[in-house]
Design a protein around this motif. Sequence first.
Motif, PDB file in Angstrom:
ATOM      1  N   ALA A 298       0.834  -1.209   0.000  1.00  0.00           N
ATOM      2  CA  ALA A 298       0.000   0.000   0.000  1.00  0.00           C
ATOM      3  C   ALA A 298       0.866   1.256   0.000  1.00  0.00           C
ATOM      4  N   ALA A 299       1.992   1.198   0.704  1.00  0.00           N
ATOM      5  CA  ALA A 299       2.874   2.364   0.770  1.00  0.00           C
ATOM      6  C   ALA A 299       3.478   2.683  -0.585  1.00  0.00           C
ATOM      7  N   ILE A 300       3.928   1.673  -1.321  1.00  0.00           N
ATOM      8  CA  ILE A 300       4.550   1.969  -2.616  1.00  0.00           C
ATOM      9  C   ILE A 300       3.495   2.319  -3.662  1.00  0.00           C
ATOM     10  N   GLU A 301       2.252   1.875  -3.450  1.00  0.00           N
ATOM     11  CA  GLU A 301       1.176   2.214  -4.386  1.00  0.00           C
ATOM     12  C   GLU A 301       0.392   3.449  -3.947  1.00  0.00           C
ATOM     13  N   ARG A 302       0.761   4.026  -2.788  1.00  0.00           N
ATOM     14  CA  ARG A 302       0.142   5.257  -2.261  1.00  0.00           C
ATOM     15  C   ARG A 302      -1.375   5.135  -2.177  1.00  0.00           C
ATOM     16  N   ARG A 303      -1.830   4.085  -1.520  1.00  0.00           N
ATOM     17  CA  ARG A 303      -3.263   3.850  -1.381  1.00  0.00           C
ATOM     18  C   ARG A 303      -3.575   3.394   0.040  1.00  0.00           C
ATOM     19  N   PRO A 304      -4.847   3.438   0.443  1.00  0.00           N
ATOM     20  CA  PRO A 304      -5.218   2.928   1.771  1.00  0.00           C
ATOM     21  C   PRO A 304      -5.012   1.412   1.862  1.00  0.00           C
ATOM     22  N   LEU A 305      -4.924   0.917   3.089  1.00  0.00           N
ATOM     23  CA  LEU A 305      -4.799  -0.519   3.311  1.00  0.00           C
ATOM     24  C   LEU A 305      -6.058  -1.244   2.842  1.00  0.00           C
ATOM     25  N   ARG A 306      -5.870  -2.406   2.269  1.00  0.00           N
ATOM     26  CA  ARG A 306      -6.984  -3.290   1.913  1.00  0.00           C
ATOM     27  C   ARG A 306      -6.898  -4.519   2.816  1.00  0.00           C
ATOM     28  N   THR A 307      -7.494  -4.414   3.966  1.00  0.00           N
ATOM     29  CA  THR A 307      -7.441  -5.515   4.923  1.00  0.00           C
ATOM     30  C   THR A 307      -8.622  -5.434   5.872  1.00  0.00           C
ATOM     31  N   SER A 308      -9.046  -6.592   6.337  1.00  0.00           N
ATOM     32  CA  SER A 308     -10.109  -6.647   7.347  1.00  0.00           C
ATOM     33  C   SER A 308      -9.538  -6.790   8.747  1.00  0.00           C
ATOM     34  N   ILE A 309      -8.220  -6.839   8.872  1.00  0.00           N
ATOM     35  CA  ILE A 309      -7.587  -7.013  10.177  1.00  0.00           C
ATOM     36  C   ILE A 309      -7.645  -5.707  10.954  1.00  0.00           C
ATOM     37  N   THR A 310      -8.172  -5.773  12.155  1.00  0.00           N
ATOM     38  CA  THR A 310      -8.309  -4.601  13.012  1.00  0.00           C
ATOM     39  C   THR A 310      -7.359  -4.698  14.198  1.00  0.00           C
ATOM     40  N   ALA A 311      -7.264  -3.604  14.938  1.00  0.00           N
ATOM     41  CA  ALA A 311      -6.288  -3.514  16.025  1.00  0.00           C
ATOM     42  C   ALA A 311      -6.523  -4.537  17.126  1.00  0.00           C
ATOM     43  N   ASP A 312      -7.741  -5.034  17.264  1.00  0.00           N
ATOM     44  CA  ASP A 312      -8.029  -5.985  18.336  1.00  0.00           C
ATOM     45  C   ASP A 312      -7.685  -7.427  17.964  1.00  0.00           C
ATOM     46  N   ARG A 313      -7.238  -7.664  16.742  1.00  0.00           N
ATOM     47  CA  ARG A 313      -6.845  -9.002  16.334  1.00  0.00           C
ATOM     48  C   ARG A 313      -5.481  -9.373  16.910  1.00  0.00           C
ATOM     49  N   GLY A 314      -5.299 -10.636  17.240  1.00  0.00           N
ATOM     50  CA  GLY A 314      -4.036 -11.086  17.815  1.00  0.00           C
ATOM     51  C   GLY A 314      -2.836 -10.799  16.937  1.00  0.00           C
ATOM     52  N   VAL A 315      -2.992 -10.929  15.616  1.00  0.00           N
ATOM     53  CA  VAL A 315      -1.859 -10.733  14.718  1.00  0.00           C
ATOM     54  C   VAL A 315      -1.420  -9.271  14.660  1.00  0.00           C
ATOM     55  N   ARG A 317      -1.445  -7.339  17.511  1.00  0.00           N
ATOM     56  CA  ARG A 317      -1.199  -6.924  18.903  1.00  0.00           C
ATOM     57  C   ARG A 317       0.140  -6.226  19.066  1.00  0.00           C
ATOM     58  N   LYS A 318       1.165  -6.717  18.386  1.00  0.00           N
ATOM     59  CA  LYS A 318       2.513  -6.154  18.572  1.00  0.00           C
ATOM     60  C   LYS A 318       2.563  -4.676  18.216  1.00  0.00           C
ATOM     61  N   TRP A 319       1.694  -4.249  17.266  1.00  0.00           N
ATOM     62  CA  TRP A 319       1.748  -2.859  16.819  1.00  0.00           C
ATOM     63  C   TRP A 319       0.880  -1.933  17.670  1.00  0.00           C
ATOM     64  N   GLN A 320       0.302  -2.473  18.724  1.00  0.00           N
ATOM     65  CA  GLN A 320      -0.423  -1.635  19.680  1.00  0.00           C
ATOM     66  C   GLN A 320       0.488  -1.237  20.834  1.00  0.00           C
ATOM     67  N   ARG A 321       1.691  -1.828  20.864  1.00  0.00           N
ATOM     68  CA  ARG A 321       2.661  -1.534  21.916  1.00  0.00           C
ATOM     69  C   ARG A 321       3.745  -0.610  21.377  1.00  0.00           C
ATOM     70  N   PRO A 322       4.507   0.032  22.259  1.00  0.00           N
ATOM     71  CA  PRO A 322       5.603   0.890  21.785  1.00  0.00           C
ATOM     72  C   PRO A 322       6.681   0.076  21.076  1.00  0.00           C
ATOM     73  N   PRO A 323       7.470   0.745  20.204  1.00  0.00           N
ATOM     74  CA  PRO A 323       8.579   0.061  19.542  1.00  0.00           C
ATOM     75  C   PRO A 323       9.672  -0.276  20.565  1.00  0.00           C
ATOM     76  N   PRO A 324      10.636  -1.144  20.181  1.00  0.00           N
ATOM     77  CA  PRO A 324      10.967  -1.543  18.807  1.00  0.00           C
ATOM     78  C   PRO A 324      10.083  -2.659  18.276  1.00  0.00           C
ATOM     79  N   PHE A 346      -2.370  -0.055  12.442  1.00  0.00           N
ATOM     80  CA  PHE A 346      -1.064   0.551  12.674  1.00  0.00           C
ATOM     81  C   PHE A 346      -1.158   1.952  13.268  1.00  0.00           C
ATOM     82  N   ALA A 347      -2.319   2.363  13.684  1.00  0.00           N
ATOM     83  CA  ALA A 347      -2.493   3.730  14.160  1.00  0.00           C
ATOM     84  C   ALA A 347      -1.580   4.050  15.337  1.00  0.00           C
ATOM     85  N   LYS A 348      -1.540   3.166  16.332  1.00  0.00           N
ATOM     86  CA  LYS A 348      -0.699   3.435  17.502  1.00  0.00           C
ATOM     87  C   LYS A 348       0.778   3.397  17.142  1.00  0.00           C
TER      88      LYS A 348
END
Length: 411
Positions: A298-315, A317-324, A346-348
Amino acid sequence: MRVAWTAGDGLRHLAFRLDAEDGITGPCTDGQPLKMATNSCRVELPYEPGETHPDLLALTAWTVVAPWTRRRVVFDRPVSPEFAAAIEEGWGIEAGPVGGSPRSGRGLAISYSGGADSAAVAAMLPDVPFVHFQRVPHPRVPNRWAHYRSDTLARLVGRTGRESVTVRSDLEFVLAEPRPGYPEHHAVAAGSLLLADELDLGGIAFGYELGSRWLGGGRYLHRYTPDNPMWAPHGAWGRAFAAAGVRIVLPVGGVSEAVTMRLALGSPLREHVRWCLRGTGGPCGTCGKCLYKELIQAAIERRPLRTSITADRGVARKWQRPPPYGGQEMIEYGCARVPGIEDTAFAKAAAFLGATEESTAWLDRCYPPAVEEVPAPWRERVRAFMAAEVGFMSEDEARRVETWGTVRGPS
């Protein structure tokens, strides 16, 4: 550790026996603890080759047994002094018997996985043949990953129109934990190594990119890794492969996954690129890898994400926490470019990272030292491609690579 090969009709059977000091649990080169399930495996070659050099047999076996070997490894035929020295210098393991002569080769093959990274290598080297590794069931180990459709990818490889060889093996089922997989990453080259004499190979090209080679990789150190033991020419594996006369070649080792994705999707192989093998008619779209690759595409095509995965999904989870994060450079790149990222899983991560297009622009270019470590027979070809199709990082951009993991934030 004692290893022995038997052969016939294109089949190569590897059996190994642990010494008293060896263990059934041990770390691979990247530190992941691995538990052994069984002490044998097979490799099915598409044809019966001629005589295979003992160093090639030994190196193939070492990609399987290295995690569990503690003090010495005894092969079933003499290896060259150069190869034995590479094992001792790289791992502190005594290797023998010693008495053979070294081998050499001239050609190159691509270890082709069908993903965007190896497809990018294929786009760079359109006349280089593929050797594809296909996982098959083990006769004594239950398949707990039946959803992994290796047969699908093998069919896609056959449709690419490229000269290709598919090698089938159950060596991934040597692992009991954490899951079936390569004991060492380099075991994916088992077929290439066993056919190296037949194909006159002096190098094997892999699709490992900037993150894997220079930035510590997914679950690894998360810092600049010029001495990466898996992929640096002077690392343990680089020296072992070179001693067996097959150099590790990383044509895309200086570019990010954004670049390899762009190259793959802009190549004739676009319809055959497949980074997820869980779905039956295409990528499953529901796993963590699909989400990660969708962010990059999506980043290289400059378009919104095409996915049904939301922030509450287990897959996610890692991106709801601070980096790294594993692959953080690509998370920064995607979050800086995908429209509406604030309304995605990926909002957080985007808020934590604060990345911008300017702060991630270095990921659109090639890190020059990566080209310099490509073995000489193929270096100028890689350099010319990068100059024409990608461009090279400036000194300031190269410092972004060399300070990775030591400078906080995207600036």
